[in-house]
Design an enzyme around this catalytic site. Structure first.
Site, PDB file in Angstrom:
ATOM      1  N   ASP A  78     -32.322  32.471 -69.878  1.00  0.00           N
ATOM      2  CA  ASP A  78     -32.772  32.702 -68.505  1.00  0.00           C
ATOM      3  C   ASP A  78     -33.163  31.358 -67.897  1.00  0.00           C
ATOM      4  OD1 ASP A  78     -33.959  33.245 -66.126  1.00  0.00           O
ATOM      5  OD2 ASP A  78     -35.269  34.828 -66.888  1.00  0.00           O
TER       6      ASP A  78
ATOM      7  N   TYR B 238     -31.385  34.299 -49.072  1.00  0.00           N
ATOM      8  CA  TYR B 238     -30.334  33.598 -49.833  1.00  0.00           C
ATOM      9  C   TYR B 238     -30.014  32.228 -49.223  1.00  0.00           C
ATOM     10  CZ  TYR B 238     -25.618  32.910 -51.827  1.00  0.00           C
ATOM     11  OH  TYR B 238     -24.507  32.405 -52.457  1.00  0.00           O
TER      12      TYR B 238
ATOM     13  N   ARG C  39     -13.904  35.958 -40.841  1.00  0.00           N
ATOM     14  CA  ARG C  39     -14.277  35.172 -42.021  1.00  0.00           C
ATOM     15  C   ARG C  39     -13.044  34.398 -42.500  1.00  0.00           C
ATOM     16  NH1 ARG C  39     -18.362  37.133 -40.743  1.00  0.00           N
ATOM     17  NH2 ARG C  39     -20.045  38.025 -41.985  1.00  0.00           N
TER      18      ARG C  39
ATOM     19  N   ARG D  29     -17.315  33.431 -38.937  1.00  0.00           N
ATOM     20  CA  ARG D  29     -17.571  32.244 -39.772  1.00  0.00           C
ATOM     21  C   ARG D  29     -16.243  31.676 -40.242  1.00  0.00           C
ATOM     22  NH1 ARG D  29     -21.551  33.183 -44.534  1.00  0.00           N
ATOM     23  NH2 ARG D  29     -23.079  32.770 -42.907  1.00  0.00           N
TER      24      ARG D  29
HETATM   25  P1  NAD Z   1     -21.733  35.540 -60.042  1.00  0.00           P
HETATM   26  O1  NAD Z   1     -22.848  36.475 -59.692  1.00  0.00           O
HETATM   27  O2  NAD Z   1     -20.457  36.129 -60.510  1.00  0.00           O
HETATM   28  O3  NAD Z   1     -22.226  34.476 -61.120  1.00  0.00           O
HETATM   29  C1  NAD Z   1     -23.528  33.984 -61.166  1.00  0.00           C
HETATM   30  C2  NAD Z   1     -23.978  34.056 -62.605  1.00  0.00           C
HETATM   31  O4  NAD Z   1     -25.305  33.505 -62.681  1.00  0.00           O
HETATM   32  C3  NAD Z   1     -24.077  35.489 -63.133  1.00  0.00           C
HETATM   33  O5  NAD Z   1     -23.263  35.645 -64.271  1.00  0.00           O
HETATM   34  C4  NAD Z   1     -25.536  35.659 -63.465  1.00  0.00           C
HETATM   35  O6  NAD Z   1     -25.778  36.437 -64.639  1.00  0.00           O
HETATM   36  C5  NAD Z   1     -25.993  34.225 -63.670  1.00  0.00           C
HETATM   37  N1  NAD Z   1     -27.431  34.094 -63.518  1.00  0.00           N
HETATM   38  C6  NAD Z   1     -28.218  34.659 -62.557  1.00  0.00           C
HETATM   39  N2  NAD Z   1     -29.504  34.358 -62.797  1.00  0.00           N
HETATM   40  C7  NAD Z   1     -29.521  33.604 -63.920  1.00  0.00           C
HETATM   41  C8  NAD Z   1     -30.559  33.005 -64.672  1.00  0.00           C
HETATM   42  N3  NAD Z   1     -31.849  33.148 -64.316  1.00  0.00           N
HETATM   43  N4  NAD Z   1     -30.237  32.314 -65.779  1.00  0.00           N
HETATM   44  C9  NAD Z   1     -28.934  32.181 -66.174  1.00  0.00           C
HETATM   45  N5  NAD Z   1     -27.920  32.728 -65.491  1.00  0.00           N
HETATM   46  C10 NAD Z   1     -28.202  33.431 -64.380  1.00  0.00           C
HETATM   47  O7  NAD Z   1     -21.517  34.632 -58.747  1.00  0.00           O
HETATM   48  P2  NAD Z   1     -20.335  33.626 -58.392  1.00  0.00           P
HETATM   49  O8  NAD Z   1     -19.551  34.259 -57.337  1.00  0.00           O
HETATM   50  O9  NAD Z   1     -19.685  33.152 -59.636  1.00  0.00           O
HETATM   51  O10 NAD Z   1     -21.168  32.430 -57.721  1.00  0.00           O
HETATM   52  C11 NAD Z   1     -21.462  31.210 -58.397  1.00  0.00           C
HETATM   53  C12 NAD Z   1     -22.295  30.326 -57.479  1.00  0.00           C
HETATM   54  O11 NAD Z   1     -21.573  30.088 -56.275  1.00  0.00           O
HETATM   55  C13 NAD Z   1     -23.633  30.925 -57.038  1.00  0.00           C
HETATM   56  O12 NAD Z   1     -24.589  29.907 -56.933  1.00  0.00           O
HETATM   57  C14 NAD Z   1     -23.350  31.470 -55.672  1.00  0.00           C
HETATM   58  O13 NAD Z   1     -24.504  31.563 -54.875  1.00  0.00           O
HETATM   59  C15 NAD Z   1     -22.369  30.438 -55.155  1.00  0.00           C
HETATM   60  N6  NAD Z   1     -21.515  30.962 -54.072  1.00  0.00           N
HETATM   61  C16 NAD Z   1     -20.570  31.900 -54.343  1.00  0.00           C
HETATM   62  C17 NAD Z   1     -19.772  32.385 -53.316  1.00  0.00           C
HETATM   63  C18 NAD Z   1     -18.724  33.422 -53.568  1.00  0.00           C
HETATM   64  O14 NAD Z   1     -18.024  33.816 -52.618  1.00  0.00           O
HETATM   65  N7  NAD Z   1     -18.529  33.904 -54.786  1.00  0.00           N
HETATM   66  C19 NAD Z   1     -19.951  31.916 -52.010  1.00  0.00           C
HETATM   67  C20 NAD Z   1     -20.936  30.970 -51.761  1.00  0.00           C
HETATM   68  C21 NAD Z   1     -21.699  30.485 -52.813  1.00  0.00           C
END
Ligand code: NAD
Length: 327
Positions: free
Chosen positions: A56, A151, A224, A289
């Protein structure tokens, strides 16, 4: 970059983290570590030749362990989801600030060479996104600050933290502002899914069930751009390795569509036409956006270019197989 470099991907059990690890393996990197909070069985992509750690990362000692002995850190870990999740879970989203803060502290203490932070287009000021016919967002549009509540504030604050760890402590940080990313091996149901995966799932369910109708969040006119995962993975590494990208930069497609057009494309792939019901009470985010890619083209001589149709075909097929396999 030498492929002996020791790289940690935080959030490796998630959508983008899983694809990033897969790509690094394909390139021949062998010293890879993946870290996520989720039990290993639940990671979207699992690799036995990667050192996998379940930690975590909101806890500082966990971040110390995660980065120990490594050169490069990608922070893709966050508690996040589509509009349905982030509009209803603002406190949970903001708590991700602990992940980036503790990772930066650990990275600084342990002399990490380069640190990547995944920010978001949700940092952009709401008053620049009120019209579906939006002017694409440039990096400077994040200020004066008026980001997505919860967020977006967390992302903007964490971007700022990266900047000051660079300026004050000399840690090299790179920040990409992702615009919607989609592709296989991601969330497509359960409440955290984003529009492309949700629309694919709804169209597939309609096709398989014979109930040829679909619920769309909002009036369908909101606009978008959507970036296919392969472009995101390539761009993230290019930004991390760049000498010239020193400030947060857009990483997104500039192919803007309305949500209705997104549905048209998925219907075309499925070879079906559905009755559309618009749920005006559902979370829908800003009205318009798009990503202005002037800066990334100038600094990296590149921008995401995989077409929405091509990316959605692959995403649709993957979600279709998943739904069929679940019965
Ligand atoms: P996702 O939810 O699939 O992956 C995020 C991972 O982080 C998850 O597997 C989750 O278990 C893990 N996580 C959460 N809290 C945690 C903790 N305390 N310790 C360890 N692991 C933890 O999301 P994603 O789509 O792969 O996004 C990855 C990053 O990109 C994120 O920071 C997200 O905000 C950013 N982002 C994604 C998008 C998108 O369209 N997918 C757009 C903008 C920004």
């Amino acid at each position: 970059m030498s492929n002996q470099e020791k790289i940690v991907v935080c959030g490796a059990g998630g959508f983008i983290g899983g694809h990033l690890l897969a790509d690094l393996r394909r390139q021949g990197f062998t010293n890879l570590r993946g870290v996520d909070k989720k039990p290993f069985e639940e990671w979207y992509q699992k690799f036995d030749d990667v050192e996998n750690m379940v930690l975590d990362l909101q806890e500082k000692p966990a971040c110390d362990k995660a980065v120990a002995g490594h050169d490069i850190v990608y922070n893709l870990a966050a508690d996040m989801g589509g509009m349905g999740f982030i509009e209803l879970n603002r406190a949970l989203c903001m708590l991700s600030v602990l992940i980036n803060t503790h990772l930066l502290m650990a990275a600084k203490e342990q002399g990490i060479r380069r640190f990547f932070y995944a920010s978001s287009a949700c940092v952009y000021a709401a008053d620049k996104q009120t019209n579906p016919d939006v002017t694409a967002l440039k990096e400077e549009d994040a200020y004066p600050a008026q980001p997505e509540d919860g967020y977006g504030w967390e992302k903007l604050f964490s971007e700022r933290m990266c900047r000051h760890f660079s300026e004050d402590f000399g840690l090299i940080t790179r920040v990409a502002r992702y615009h919607n990313v989609y592709g296989p091996f991601g969330t497509y149901d359960g409440g955290r899914e984003k529009a492309p995966a949700a629309i694919c799932r709804k169209v597939i369910t309609a096709k398989l069930s014979g109930d040829h109708s679909i619920e769309i969040w909002g009036d369908g006119h909101q606009t978008r751009s959507f970036q296919y995962i392969d472009d995101c993975v390539y761009g993230s590494q290019a930004i991390l390795n760049s000498k010239v990208v020193t400030m947060p930069i857009n990483l997104g497609s500039s192919e803007m569509v309305t949500i209705n057009q997104l549905v048209d494309i998925v219907e075309g792939i499925a070879e079906i036409k559905l009755d559309r019901r618009y749920n005006l009470k559902a979370p829908k985010g800003v009205n318009g956006r798009n990503s202005d890619n002037t800066l990334i083209k100038k600094l990296l001589d590149w921008e995401p270019s995989i077409s929405l149709r091509e990316g959605l075909e692959k995403t649709y097929r993957w979600i279709y197989d998943e739904i069929k396999a679940k019965g």
